[in-house]
Scaffold this motif. Structure first.
Motif, PDB file in Angstrom:
ATOM      1  N   ILE A  38       0.833  -1.206   0.000  1.00 55.31           N
ATOM      2  CA  ILE A  38       0.000   0.000   0.000  1.00 55.31           C
ATOM      3  C   ILE A  38       0.866   1.254   0.000  1.00 55.31           C
ATOM      4  N   LEU A  39       1.878   1.264   0.863  1.00 56.10           N
ATOM      5  CA  LEU A  39       2.735   2.450   0.979  1.00 56.10           C
ATOM      6  C   LEU A  39       3.604   2.640  -0.266  1.00 56.10           C
ATOM      7  N   ARG A  40       3.998   1.552  -0.868  1.00 55.51           N
ATOM      8  CA  ARG A  40       4.957   1.631  -1.973  1.00 55.51           C
ATOM      9  C   ARG A  40       4.311   1.825  -3.336  1.00 55.51           C
ATOM     10  N   PHE A  41       3.135   1.238  -3.545  1.00 51.29           N
ATOM     11  CA  PHE A  41       2.620   1.168  -4.912  1.00 51.29           C
ATOM     12  C   PHE A  41       1.229   1.755  -5.118  1.00 51.29           C
ATOM     13  N   THR A  42       0.562   2.233  -4.085  1.00 53.24           N
ATOM     14  CA  THR A  42      -0.809   2.722  -4.266  1.00 53.24           C
ATOM     15  C   THR A  42      -0.908   4.239  -4.117  1.00 53.24           C
ATOM     16  N   THR A  43      -1.966   4.775  -4.674  1.00 53.35           N
ATOM     17  CA  THR A  43      -2.238   6.205  -4.546  1.00 53.35           C
ATOM     18  C   THR A  43      -2.475   6.576  -3.090  1.00 53.35           C
ATOM     19  N   LEU A  44      -3.173   5.721  -2.357  1.00 50.62           N
ATOM     20  CA  LEU A  44      -3.429   5.985  -0.938  1.00 50.62           C
ATOM     21  C   LEU A  44      -2.124   6.143  -0.173  1.00 50.62           C
ATOM     22  N   GLY A  45      -1.152   5.282  -0.451  1.00 47.50           N
ATOM     23  CA  GLY A  45       0.143   5.379   0.213  1.00 47.50           C
ATOM     24  C   GLY A  45       0.868   6.668  -0.146  1.00 47.50           C
ATOM     25  N   ARG A  46       0.846   7.041  -1.417  1.00 51.93           N
ATOM     26  CA  ARG A  46       1.508   8.278  -1.844  1.00 51.93           C
ATOM     27  C   ARG A  46       0.851   9.491  -1.198  1.00 51.93           C
ATOM     28  N   TYR A  47      -0.473   9.466  -1.112  1.00 51.88           N
ATOM     29  CA  TYR A  47      -1.178  10.573  -0.479  1.00 51.88           C
ATOM     30  C   TYR A  47      -0.855  10.661   1.011  1.00 51.88           C
ATOM     31  N   ALA A  48      -0.661   9.518   1.662  1.00 51.02           N
ATOM     32  CA  ALA A  48      -0.312   9.526   3.082  1.00 51.02           C
ATOM     33  C   ALA A  48       1.011  10.261   3.304  1.00 51.02           C
ATOM     34  N   PHE A  49       1.999   9.961   2.467  1.00 48.90           N
ATOM     35  CA  PHE A  49       3.289  10.655   2.571  1.00 48.90           C
ATOM     36  C   PHE A  49       3.133  12.152   2.306  1.00 48.90           C
ATOM     37  N   ALA A  50       2.318  12.490   1.313  1.00 44.90           N
ATOM     38  CA  ALA A  50       2.131  13.896   0.959  1.00 44.90           C
ATOM     39  C   ALA A  50       1.454  14.672   2.082  1.00 44.90           C
ATOM     40  N   ILE A  51       0.422  14.098   2.672  1.00 48.14           N
ATOM     41  CA  ILE A  51      -0.295  14.769   3.760  1.00 48.14           C
ATOM     42  C   ILE A  51       0.602  14.919   4.976  1.00 48.14           C
ATOM     43  N   GLY A  52       1.377  13.891   5.273  1.00 52.69           N
ATOM     44  CA  GLY A  52       2.288  13.979   6.404  1.00 52.69           C
ATOM     45  C   GLY A  52       3.409  14.971   6.189  1.00 52.69           C
ATOM     46  N   GLY A  53       3.843  15.118   4.932  1.00 51.19           N
ATOM     47  CA  GLY A  53       4.903  16.065   4.634  1.00 51.19           C
ATOM     48  C   GLY A  53       4.444  17.507   4.764  1.00 51.19           C
ATOM     49  N   ASN A  54       3.284  17.814   4.213  1.00 52.43           N
ATOM     50  CA  ASN A  54       2.728  19.166   4.301  1.00 52.43           C
ATOM     51  C   ASN A  54       1.258  19.092   3.905  1.00 52.43           C
ATOM     52  N   GLU A  55       0.392  19.105   4.902  1.00 49.45           N
ATOM     53  CA  GLU A  55      -1.031  18.906   4.634  1.00 49.45           C
ATOM     54  C   GLU A  55      -1.620  20.011   3.774  1.00 49.45           C
ATOM     55  N   GLU A  56      -1.215  21.238   4.026  1.00 53.65           N
ATOM     56  CA  GLU A  56      -1.770  22.349   3.256  1.00 53.65           C
ATOM     57  C   GLU A  56      -1.333  22.276   1.797  1.00 53.65           C
ATOM     58  N   ALA A  57      -0.064  21.942   1.570  1.00 47.92           N
ATOM     59  CA  ALA A  57       0.417  21.784   0.198  1.00 47.92           C
ATOM     60  C   ALA A  57      -0.313  20.635  -0.499  1.00 47.92           C
ATOM     61  N   ALA A  58      -0.569  19.563   0.238  1.00 52.86           N
ATOM     62  CA  ALA A  58      -1.304  18.438  -0.335  1.00 52.86           C
ATOM     63  C   ALA A  58      -2.709  18.857  -0.737  1.00 52.86           C
ATOM     64  N   ARG A  59      -3.369  19.643   0.118  1.00 52.13           N
ATOM     65  CA  ARG A  59      -4.723  20.111  -0.176  1.00 52.13           C
ATOM     66  C   ARG A  59      -4.719  21.015  -1.411  1.00 52.13           C
ATOM     67  N   LEU A  60      -3.744  21.922  -1.486  1.00 50.39           N
ATOM     68  CA  LEU A  60      -3.672  22.846  -2.616  1.00 50.39           C
ATOM     69  C   LEU A  60      -3.343  22.129  -3.921  1.00 50.39           C
ATOM     70  N   SER A  61      -2.684  20.972  -3.827  1.00 50.47           N
ATOM     71  CA  SER A  61      -2.351  20.221  -5.038  1.00 50.47           C
ATOM     72  C   SER A  61      -3.510  19.357  -5.515  1.00 50.47           C
ATOM     73  N   GLY A  62      -4.633  19.399  -4.797  1.00 60.38           N
ATOM     74  CA  GLY A  62      -5.822  18.682  -5.249  1.00 60.38           C
ATOM     75  C   GLY A  62      -6.100  17.365  -4.557  1.00 60.38           C
ATOM     76  N   ILE A  63      -5.303  17.021  -3.557  1.00 62.07           N
ATOM     77  CA  ILE A  63      -5.536  15.777  -2.824  1.00 62.07           C
ATOM     78  C   ILE A  63      -6.752  15.952  -1.906  1.00 62.07           C
ATOM     79  N   PRO A  64      -7.731  15.039  -1.955  1.00 54.85           N
ATOM     80  CA  PRO A  64      -8.911  15.135  -1.074  1.00 54.85           C
ATOM     81  C   PRO A  64      -8.543  14.712   0.353  1.00 54.85           C
ATOM     82  N   VAL A  65      -7.957  15.629   1.081  1.00 54.75           N
ATOM     83  CA  VAL A  65      -7.347  15.314   2.379  1.00 54.75           C
ATOM     84  C   VAL A  65      -8.353  14.691   3.342  1.00 54.75           C
ATOM     85  N   ARG A  66      -9.549  15.242   3.414  1.00 56.58           N
ATOM     86  CA  ARG A  66     -10.545  14.734   4.364  1.00 56.58           C
ATOM     87  C   ARG A  66     -10.888  13.268   4.069  1.00 56.58           C
ATOM     88  N   ARG A  67     -11.159  12.955   2.810  1.00 60.72           N
ATOM     89  CA  ARG A  67     -11.509  11.571   2.455  1.00 60.72           C
ATOM     90  C   ARG A  67     -10.333  10.619   2.676  1.00 60.72           C
TER      91      ARG A  67
END
Length: 323
Positions: free
Chosen positions: A192-221
């Protein structure tokens, strides 16, 4: 980072230096823990016997499954203090279902569903951003502890039939089935962490949640999905632990929240999120199991073991804070 949002979340100038400092802290702690293991092996030859090592794996199997789910939450900058209480509720749901229906399959489904539902509710609460995950899951932990007592009436729910035959007594090639379940959970989380979108989004949100939100990631979901996934892992651990104990107990998950966090942090996943590895978490779980077993062989009391666990958690956090 595998996601562009995750890459953008980390300032280029501090990433490499911070990573080096975190690694130094992590390896310092691992070396100290390994020294404890080596000293025990020298003092008690039984420590590194095949039977004892299999026993250690058996004892940490449920913890490893819970810690695998906790890993993705910490990577995403989250936390779940309710996993121990949720494990108790999931285990009781399993035992009660088996008691009333006589079906181990329905019991397994009930336990996994209970864990997943609790995780999803935690995710919905955390995603509101009205309070920190620590405070929210501390509240749900207290609530679920009360639910577990109400479900059980304060007494064990004994007798799980086929579940005990598989997880309590069963093995394949001398390796108990709960160990295989832990290995499968680690493998699934790795994928999941290595090959899925969910895993990539987890890293992105943990790195910078606001940047993840601005890049179009549905942070709440995504947060809801991450907590539900962690809850599913907790539900599986609850089912397995119920089978191992041949009963559901209102306090069966006590302490799992702290040990799971300790394993994840020792494995190199920082509490601030943004990076981490479930393979490192597995290493943390095994080291905690080895240390606990070594203290048992050396005749160290349970209360002192709790103090040692507290010191390990504190040291792991402080060494990472140097970053």
């Amino acid at each position: 980072m595998t996601s562009s949002a995750a890459t953008a979340a980390q300032p280029a100038g501090r990433k490499s230096g911070a990573s080096r400092k975190v690694d130094i802290g992590r390896y310092t702690l691992l070396i100290v823990l390994l020294l404890i293991v080596v000293i025990t092996a020298i003092g008690n030859p039984r420590f590194l016997s095949v039977n004892n090592l299999l026993n250690i794996l058996f004892q940490v199997s449920a913890l490893g499954i819970v810690a695998a789910g906790q890993t993705i939450l910490l990577i995403a900058g989250g936390l779940d203090l309710s996993v121990g209480a949720a494990l108790s509720v999931a285990g009781l749901a399993t035992a009660l279902t088996i008691m009333h229906t006589g079906s181990a399959v329905l019991g397994i489904l009930a336990g996994v569903a209970a864990g997943t539902l609790i995780g999803a509710i935690n995710g919905m609460l955390v995603s509101t951003n009205r309070a920190t995950p620590f405070i929210i899951t501390l509240g749900t932990m207290t609530f679920l502890q009360g639910v577990a007592i109400l479900m059980s009436g304060g007494s064990p729910i004994n007798g799980t039939g086929a579940l005990f035959d598989v997880f309590g007594l069963g093995d394949f090639l001398r390796v108990p089935w709960p160990v295989y379940a832990m290995i499968l959970a680690i493998a699934v989380m790795f994928l999941i962490l290595r090959f899925t979108t969910l895993g990539r989004y987890a890293f992105a949100i943990g790195g910078n949640e606001e940047a993840a939100r601005l890049s179009g990631i549905p942070v709440r979901r995504i947060k809801i999905a991450l907590y539900a996934l962690s809850g599913l892992f907790v539900g599986v651990a609850g089912v397995i632990l119920t089978g191992v104990l041949d009963s559901g107990l209102p306090s069966m998950g006590t302490g799992y929240e702290l040990r799971a966090i300790a394993a994840v942090v020792i494995g190199g996943t920082p509490l601030i999120g943004g990076r981490g590895s479930v393979i490192g978490t597995l290493g943390g779980v095994l080291l905690l199991g080895l240390v606990s077993n070594s203290m048992n062989l050396l005749g160290v009391g349970a209360n002192f073991q709790s103090a040692v666990l507290g010191l390990i958690i504190t040291a792991a956090v402080l060494l990472q804070k140097k970053a």
